[in-house]
Design a protein around this motif. Structure first.
Motif, PDB file in Angstrom:
ATOM      1  N   ASP B   6       3.161  -6.308   7.444  1.00 48.34           N
ATOM      2  CA  ASP B   6       3.476  -5.982   6.064  1.00 48.34           C
ATOM      3  C   ASP B   6       2.406  -6.614   5.199  1.00 48.34           C
ATOM      4  O   ASP B   6       2.501  -7.758   4.797  1.00 48.34           O
ATOM      5  CB  ASP B   6       4.865  -6.493   5.695  1.00 48.34           C
ATOM      6  N   VAL B   7       1.373  -5.818   4.951  1.00 44.46           N
ATOM      7  CA  VAL B   7       0.188  -6.367   4.292  1.00 44.46           C
ATOM      8  C   VAL B   7       0.511  -6.830   2.883  1.00 44.46           C
ATOM      9  O   VAL B   7       0.155  -7.930   2.473  1.00 44.46           O
ATOM     10  CB  VAL B   7      -0.945  -5.317   4.269  1.00 44.46           C
ATOM     11  N   ARG B  33      10.783  -2.546  -6.637  1.00 47.01           N
ATOM     12  CA  ARG B  33      11.246  -3.195  -5.413  1.00 47.01           C
ATOM     13  C   ARG B  33      10.612  -4.580  -5.381  1.00 47.01           C
ATOM     14  O   ARG B  33       9.389  -4.712  -5.381  1.00 47.01           O
ATOM     15  CB  ARG B  33      10.841  -2.391  -4.192  1.00 47.01           C
ATOM     16  N   GLN B  45       6.315  -2.464  -5.594  1.00 49.40           N
ATOM     17  CA  GLN B  45       6.094  -1.119  -6.120  1.00 49.40           C
ATOM     18  C   GLN B  45       7.203  -0.796  -7.115  1.00 49.40           C
ATOM     19  O   GLN B  45       8.269  -1.393  -7.091  1.00 49.40           O
ATOM     20  CB  GLN B  45       6.071  -0.080  -5.000  1.00 49.40           C
ATOM     21  N   THR B  48       7.950   5.130  -8.519  1.00 51.15           N
ATOM     22  CA  THR B  48       7.050   6.237  -8.160  1.00 51.15           C
ATOM     23  C   THR B  48       6.304   6.001  -6.851  1.00 51.15           C
ATOM     24  O   THR B  48       5.822   6.953  -6.244  1.00 51.15           O
ATOM     25  CB  THR B  48       6.006   6.483  -9.266  1.00 51.15           C
ATOM     26  N   GLY B  49       6.186   4.760  -6.414  1.00 52.02           N
ATOM     27  CA  GLY B  49       5.577   4.497  -5.121  1.00 52.02           C
ATOM     28  C   GLY B  49       4.096   4.154  -5.184  1.00 52.02           C
ATOM     29  O   GLY B  49       3.410   4.395  -6.181  1.00 52.02           O
ATOM     30  N   ILE B  50       3.616   3.600  -4.083  1.00 58.09           N
ATOM     31  CA  ILE B  50       2.271   3.015  -4.040  1.00 58.09           C
ATOM     32  C   ILE B  50       1.171   4.063  -4.226  1.00 58.09           C
ATOM     33  O   ILE B  50       0.204   3.838  -4.954  1.00 58.09           O
ATOM     34  CB  ILE B  50       2.076   2.233  -2.716  1.00 58.09           C
ATOM     35  N   LEU B  51       1.304   5.220  -3.581  1.00 57.27           N
ATOM     36  CA  LEU B  51       0.238   6.234  -3.696  1.00 57.27           C
ATOM     37  C   LEU B  51       0.057   6.674  -5.146  1.00 57.27           C
ATOM     38  O   LEU B  51      -1.069   6.758  -5.644  1.00 57.27           O
ATOM     39  CB  LEU B  51       0.572   7.471  -2.853  1.00 57.27           C
ATOM     40  N   THR B  52       1.176   6.950  -5.812  1.00 60.95           N
ATOM     41  CA  THR B  52       1.120   7.391  -7.205  1.00 60.95           C
ATOM     42  C   THR B  52       0.556   6.282  -8.096  1.00 60.95           C
ATOM     43  O   THR B  52      -0.265   6.539  -8.983  1.00 60.95           O
ATOM     44  CB  THR B  52       2.535   7.788  -7.674  1.00 60.95           C
ATOM     45  N   PHE B 338      -4.752   2.419   4.576  1.00 60.46           N
ATOM     46  CA  PHE B 338      -5.111   3.765   4.170  1.00 60.46           C
ATOM     47  C   PHE B 338      -5.602   3.701   2.730  1.00 60.46           C
ATOM     48  O   PHE B 338      -4.953   3.116   1.877  1.00 60.46           O
ATOM     49  CB  PHE B 338      -3.884   4.675   4.292  1.00 60.46           C
ATOM     50  N   PRO B 340      -6.012   5.527  -0.546  1.00 55.49           N
ATOM     51  CA  PRO B 340      -5.553   6.772  -1.172  1.00 55.49           C
ATOM     52  C   PRO B 340      -6.659   7.546  -1.888  1.00 55.49           C
ATOM     53  O   PRO B 340      -6.681   8.780  -1.833  1.00 55.49           O
ATOM     54  CB  PRO B 340      -4.482   6.290  -2.161  1.00 55.49           C
TER      55      PRO B 340
END
Lengths: 124, 387
Positions: B6-7, B33, B45, B48-52, B338, B340
């Motif tokens: 869990d980075v 969260r 986060q 909307t989440g990490i990618l967004t 990853f 984005p």
């Protein structure tokens, strides 16, 4: 009618005759966050209950998807390789991971029903 | 399903009640969260989440709560005295740091290993001559302060700024968003620092950050930082961003995360941070571990931090072994995931110098399999600092 059973680790298995489709629950995808990569097993691989069936990676973490029951991988959802976000969008439908040929249907007895799983999630 | 790594939350999950930043209630109200990080309960986060959040920061402006970081002042009788006291602990040239400018550096141990990395800035205001403002990592601050205090001359004091909050506004829309409530911010150059009013509140603002984007870090009284946060969020180009996207943004920008990419075993030269050791210090030495660092500068380090681009889509994460295609182990991944914006996995790690040239083909060992990768220059995503 297809029955779906659940693990405490948030995998589901939807039973169709002597096979079952395995994925992760909506709760699990929400906890995981945006899925960016899915590693699927090869067809024909034998998996054992509680063993690794697939790997799902979000931006921040890699997680194992465990086999809810023992069996042989007869199909994998290769659509996920190009569209891993499907796991977030439709975990119970198009976001499935693998189809298993069940080795011992009696193993299903140890898993939770839909109602039991929903109650379990409420305790988390 | 179980998380192996869990980075973002990688850290000191402390059993004791976690500390809260001055903005904690706002994160909860925004639906974040919350996770334990460096002893604090922090937003990993928002809904909307990490990618967004990541993409929003690259396209508009992201607002980050970094109040968990350590803020402190070194205060001495004049700039030269304070600068020399700090130069005894870090390899940057602080003596020649101009008023109103900021510099990145590292606290070093006697072996030239990195105890922490930090930002140092010098006030533009002549009535603050002799003061330096420091920002250190949350997880290291207690040790850092003890380390610094034990080594200061009697006429230089460390003053912890415990009652200040710190937020970062990052992204191409950061200038417009901040200038709307702090007009003086627009004219600030990269790595400059000013005491200005932001939404009417006195704040210590620097033009810097940890995303590779243009942007600012804004320090103000803990009792007032919430007003600045709220005012910035009224701008439709600004959204709150959690620690998850902060990590993916800094990884794409090729920036080191302390405790992962740099630690007490790595020197600044190995870490590729020689740009942060100015010429005078390289020549004169006079900082902890100078003998090793000067030797590594002259001869080259045995290993060096490099960027790595895996083929395909599978990320390689911290701890993955790096090997040659022939199977010889040559290093370890220290950060990976990853990207984005890159829309591909990326990683950094240390490899033996012979394998560090861009274009070198290496394998990353992920779950027992060899994942082909190529050594690549960093940043992975071009910096957009306001030079």
């Amino acid at each position: 009618m297809a029955e779906t059973r659940y693990t405490k680790d948030h995998e589901y298995i939807r039973i169709e005759g002597d096979t079952g489709i395995v994925g992760i629950t909506d709760y699990a995808q929400g906890q995981l966050g945006d899925v960016v990569f899915v590693e699927l097993p090869s067809i024909g691989k034998s998996v054992t209950k509680g063993g690794e069936a697939a790997v799902v990676e979000s931006v921040k973490a890699a997680s194992e998807v465990y086999a809810p029951v023992s069996g042989e991988v007869v199909e994998v959802n290769s659509e996920l390789e190009g569209a891993p976000g499907t796991v977030n969008e439709d975990p119970a439908g198009k976001g499935w991971f693998v189809k298993l040929k069940l080795k011992d249907p009696a193993e299903l007895e140890g898993l939770m029903s839909e109602g039991e799983y929903q109650n379990y999630v409420k305790t988390l | 399903m179980a998380a192996d790594v869990d980075v973002a939350a990688a850290a000191q999950a402390e059993a004791a009640a976690p500390l809260k930043t001055p903005l904690h209630a706002r994160h909860v109200a925004l639906g974040a969260r919350m996770v334990p990080f460096a002893g604090y309960d922090m937003p990993v986060q928002y809904p909307t989440g990490i990618l967004t959040e990541h993409n929003w920061t690259r396209e508009k402006a992201g607002l980050f709560d970094v109040s968990h970081m350590g803020q402190a002042f070194l205060i001495g009788p004049d700039h030269e005295t304070t600068a020399r006291a700090l130069e005894a602990l870090i390899p940057a040239d602080i003596l020649n740091l101009a008023p109103g400018k900021q510099r990145y550096s590292q606290l070093l141990n006697e072996e030239g290993g990195i105890l922490d990395d930090l930002m140092v800035s010098r006030s533009l205001d002549e009535d603050e001559d002799g003061a330096l403002y420091l920002v250190v990592n949350a997880a290291c601050k207690t040790q850092d302060y003890a380390h610094i205090e034990a080594r200061l001359p009697a006429n230089v004091k460390l003053v912890r700024a415990e009652h200040r909050g710190l937020i970062a506004l990052q992204g191409p829309a950061a200038e417009q968003a901040l200038a709307a409530i702090a007009p003086e911010a627009a004219a600030m150059g990269f790595m400059s620092q000013r005491t200005i009013r932001v939404a009417g509140i006195k704040a210590n603002v620097s033009r810097s950050g940890y995303t590779g984007e243009d942007g600012y870090e804004i320090s103000a009284a803990a009792s007032r930082i919430g007003e600045i946060w709220d005012t910035l969020l009224l701008d439709e180009s600004v959204k709150p961003i959690g620690l998850g996207a902060r990590d993916s943004l800094r990884l794409e920008a090729g920036l080191c995360l302390y405790g992962h990419d740099i630690d007490t075993t790595t020197s600044p030269v190995e870490a590729g941070l020689t740009w942060s050791i100015q010429k005078r210090r390289r020549e004169e030495g006079g900082f902890p571990g100078a003998a090793r660092i000067q030797r590594e500068l002259a001869e080259g380090p045995a290993r060096i931090r490099v960027g790595l681009l895996p083929e395909g889509r599978a990320p390689a994460r911290e701890g993955a072994e790096i090997a040659t295609p022939e199977g010889e182990t040559v290093g370890t991944v220290t950060s990976g995931g990853f990207g984005p914006t890159l829309n591909a996995p990326c990683a950094m790690g240390y490899v033996a110098r012979a394998h560090a040239a861009p274009g070198t083909r290496l394998d990353l060992i992920v779950r027992g399999r060899n994942l082909p990768a190529t050594v690549a220059p960093m940043p992975f995503v071009p910096n957009r600092y306001k030079r």
